[in-house]
Write a protein that holds these residues in place. Structure first.
Motif, short mmCIF file in Angstrom:
data_model
loop_
_atom_site.label_atom_id
_atom_site.label_comp_id
_atom_site.label_asym_id
_atom_site.label_seq_id
_atom_site.Cartn_x
_atom_site.Cartn_y
_atom_site.Cartn_z
N ARG A 1 0.86 -1.18 0.00
CA ARG A 1 0.00 0.00 0.00
C ARG A 1 0.90 1.23 0.00
NH1 ARG A 1 -5.25 -0.77 0.59
NH2 ARG A 1 -5.79 1.08 1.79
N ILE B 1 1.62 5.26 0.17
CA ILE B 1 1.21 6.60 0.60
C ILE B 1 2.23 7.60 0.06
CG2 ILE B 1 0.80 8.14 2.55
CD1 ILE B 1 0.19 5.70 4.27
N GLY C 1 -3.05 6.81 -0.57
CA GLY C 1 -3.06 8.01 0.25
C GLY C 1 -2.12 9.05 -0.30
N TYR C 2 -2.33 10.31 0.11
CA TYR C 2 -1.48 11.40 -0.37
C TYR C 2 -1.37 12.43 0.75
CZ TYR C 2 0.70 14.36 -3.95
OH TYR C 2 1.60 15.11 -4.69
N THR D 1 -3.88 2.66 7.55
CA THR D 1 -3.71 2.13 6.20
C THR D 1 -3.46 0.63 6.23
OG1 THR D 1 -2.86 4.23 5.37
CG2 THR D 1 -2.31 2.28 4.10
N HIS E 1 -7.55 5.61 3.69
CA HIS E 1 -6.97 6.44 2.63
C HIS E 1 -6.59 7.80 3.22
CE1 HIS E 1 -8.20 3.60 -0.45
NE2 HIS E 1 -9.39 3.58 0.09
N SER F 1 -11.00 11.27 4.19
CA SER F 1 -11.04 9.96 3.53
C SER F 1 -12.47 9.53 3.25
CB SER F 1 -10.36 8.91 4.42
OG SER F 1 -8.99 9.17 4.54
#
Length: 214
Positions: A70, A72, A93-94, A112, A118, A203
């Motif tokens: 995952r 980010i 994610g950001y 996460t 997210h 999110s």
């Protein structure tokens, strides 16, 4: 795994994460190409990935890395086009530097891994919402059905609350519009977060609008 072309940033993040007591940094990388190679070797749960790096940038590397872990994005870059490209390439994610605290970063990583959340900084949320709105404007509005109102298992009232949240209304605004108390609105939101599998309002908005991967 921590991926950033600045060795000072990498060292700082590594020290911060390992001091948390429940996280181990299994690898570091200074560019996207090396990150993909190292990720296949160590199979990390989460990759913290910078955007602008030599050889292969983070947005390009996200596509391959998202098949392993995952991802980010963790960067100073908050340009909407970059945010959207990263999400389309598989980032879940950001986070933009200076838009979160240390505790929020640690929580984002935990959520996460354990809840498939997210994590998004405000700039990322804005980019995703604007993209969703522009996409809806380009297509004829779908006819609303009961199934649409109960997606994710939300009740009709929870769906009403969520729609108002995505329009930017505060808890107080929502309470007034729906003739509820603010405490009741907060209770609805907590149940909504649980059903959507998200940790926070940002999110929830992005997931409700359908612009983030699972």
């Amino acid at each position: 795994m921590v991926v950033d072309d600045n060795p000072v940033v990498r060292s700082g993040l590594t020290a911060l994460l390992e001091a948390s007591g429940d996280m181990d940094v299994v690898a570091e990388a200074g560019d996207g190409r090396n990150a993909v190679e190292r990720a296949w070797q160590v199979m990390p749960d989460v990759v913290l990935l910078d955007v602008r790096m030599p050889r292969v940038d983070g947005v390009s590397a996200a596509e391959a890395l998202s098949k392993i872990s995952r991802v980010i994005m963790l960067t100073h870059v908050d340009e909407p086009a970059v945010v959207l490209s990263a999400i389309r390439n598989g980032a879940v994610g950001y986070l933009v530097h200076d838009a979160f605290t240390v505790d929020e970063l640690l929580t984002a990583i935990r959520e996460t891994v354990h809840n498939r959340a997210h994590p998004l900084s405000p700039a990322a949320v804005s980019a995703l919402i604007n993209e969703a709105k522009s996409g809806r404007a380009a297509a004829p509005p779908p006819r609303e059905t009961p199934a649409d109102r109960t997606r994710f298992g939300l009740s009709a009232r929870e769906a009403e609350v969520m729609d108002l949240v995505t329009r930017g209304h505060t808890n107080r605004d929502i309470a007034v519009r729906l003739f509820l108390t603010e405490k009741t609105v907060k209770n609805h939101l907590n149940r909504i977060y649980a059903k959507l599998g998200v940790p926070n309002r940002a999110s929830a908005i992005a997931t409700w609008l359908g612009v983030l991967p699972g």
